[in-house]
Design a protein around this motif. Sequence first.
Motif, short mmCIF file in Angstrom:
data_model
loop_
_atom_site.label_atom_id
_atom_site.label_comp_id
_atom_site.label_asym_id
_atom_site.label_seq_id
_atom_site.Cartn_x
_atom_site.Cartn_y
_atom_site.Cartn_z
N ASP A 72 5.58 7.87 -2.00
CA ASP A 72 5.55 7.32 -0.66
C ASP A 72 6.87 7.65 0.05
O ASP A 72 7.95 7.54 -0.53
CB ASP A 72 5.40 5.79 -0.71
CG ASP A 72 4.06 5.36 -1.28
OD1 ASP A 72 3.09 6.13 -1.15
OD2 ASP A 72 3.98 4.26 -1.85
N SER A 159 5.53 1.48 6.71
CA SER A 159 5.25 0.74 5.48
C SER A 159 3.93 -0.01 5.58
O SER A 159 3.17 -0.10 4.60
CB SER A 159 6.38 -0.25 5.18
OG SER A 159 7.59 0.43 4.94
N ASP A 163 0.87 0.71 2.97
CA ASP A 163 0.26 -0.35 2.16
C ASP A 163 -1.22 -0.51 2.46
O ASP A 163 -2.02 -0.81 1.56
CB ASP A 163 0.99 -1.68 2.40
CG ASP A 163 2.30 -1.77 1.64
OD1 ASP A 163 2.54 -0.89 0.78
OD2 ASP A 163 3.08 -2.70 1.89
N LYS A 166 -3.10 2.39 0.84
CA LYS A 166 -3.09 2.31 -0.62
C LYS A 166 -3.91 1.14 -1.17
O LYS A 166 -3.96 0.93 -2.38
CB LYS A 166 -1.64 2.25 -1.13
CG LYS A 166 -0.90 3.56 -0.91
CD LYS A 166 0.49 3.56 -1.52
CE LYS A 166 0.43 3.74 -3.01
NZ LYS A 166 1.77 3.86 -3.61
N LYS A 167 -4.59 0.45 -0.30
CA LYS A 167 -5.56 -0.54 -0.77
C LYS A 167 -6.74 0.17 -1.44
O LYS A 167 -7.48 -0.44 -2.20
CB LYS A 167 -6.04 -1.42 0.39
CG LYS A 167 -5.00 -2.45 0.82
CD LYS A 167 -5.53 -3.32 1.95
CE LYS A 167 -4.48 -4.35 2.35
NZ LYS A 167 -4.94 -5.22 3.47
#
Length: 239
Positions: A72, A159, A163, A166-167
Amino acid sequence: MGVFDELITKTEALLPKKGGRAITSLPDYTKHIGRKGELILGRELSYELGGENKACSIVNLYTEDEKIVPEDEIVIYGKDIYELKEDTAFARITIIRTEGIYEHGEQAAYNLLETIGLKKYDVFPKGYMVRTSVLSNREQARVSKEAIKDKLSFYHVGSMYIDEFKKSKYVKAVKMIFITLPDIDYIKLDHLGTLSTDLFRTLNHIISDLKMDCKHCEWKLVCDEVEGMKEFHQKMINK
């Protein structure tokens, strides 16, 4: 999907050779989480990213190559959100590395990528109102005076996107690039962003209709411009 790697190379070639500020450790953005449907009215507005007819380019790309997106990362070229004082040109580039999306076939992979891409609509930074045009590849953002006061950063916004993406268990790493420089070639970036969107639609078209007549296909120009598309089509036919 490997067919996007060519576009990633072309996109990265348009970026400055140096001057980018990068982080790989994502900051805590809890206090900057807003609510869905937040409106930023004139008296609350500080400025717009891509506003007042300023250039605005959004590029969304996918890869399975770990060398392209090893971890990331968020990179900023130009001033950050809280450093800007007036409407400015803007670009957001997102490169998502996936893994295992072909386990259930190409059509399933396409559906997964589409689902992952839609996650961007679940990001709501406080004082940062995104306005997306369905007719063009534009994604302007209104920034409030309160967001400036609270020092909202592209690192916080990036960010949140990472996030959210990336679930999905298929997303392994995401690189977010934000640009507010005045002298980037936004026209070429915009072309690549549009080409990426069209490429995504072309993939679905190929998967759905393997026996199509390429000479008369509405997506022929996309396949002609992206080298790997012809190989992908042939691979699908030979399966």
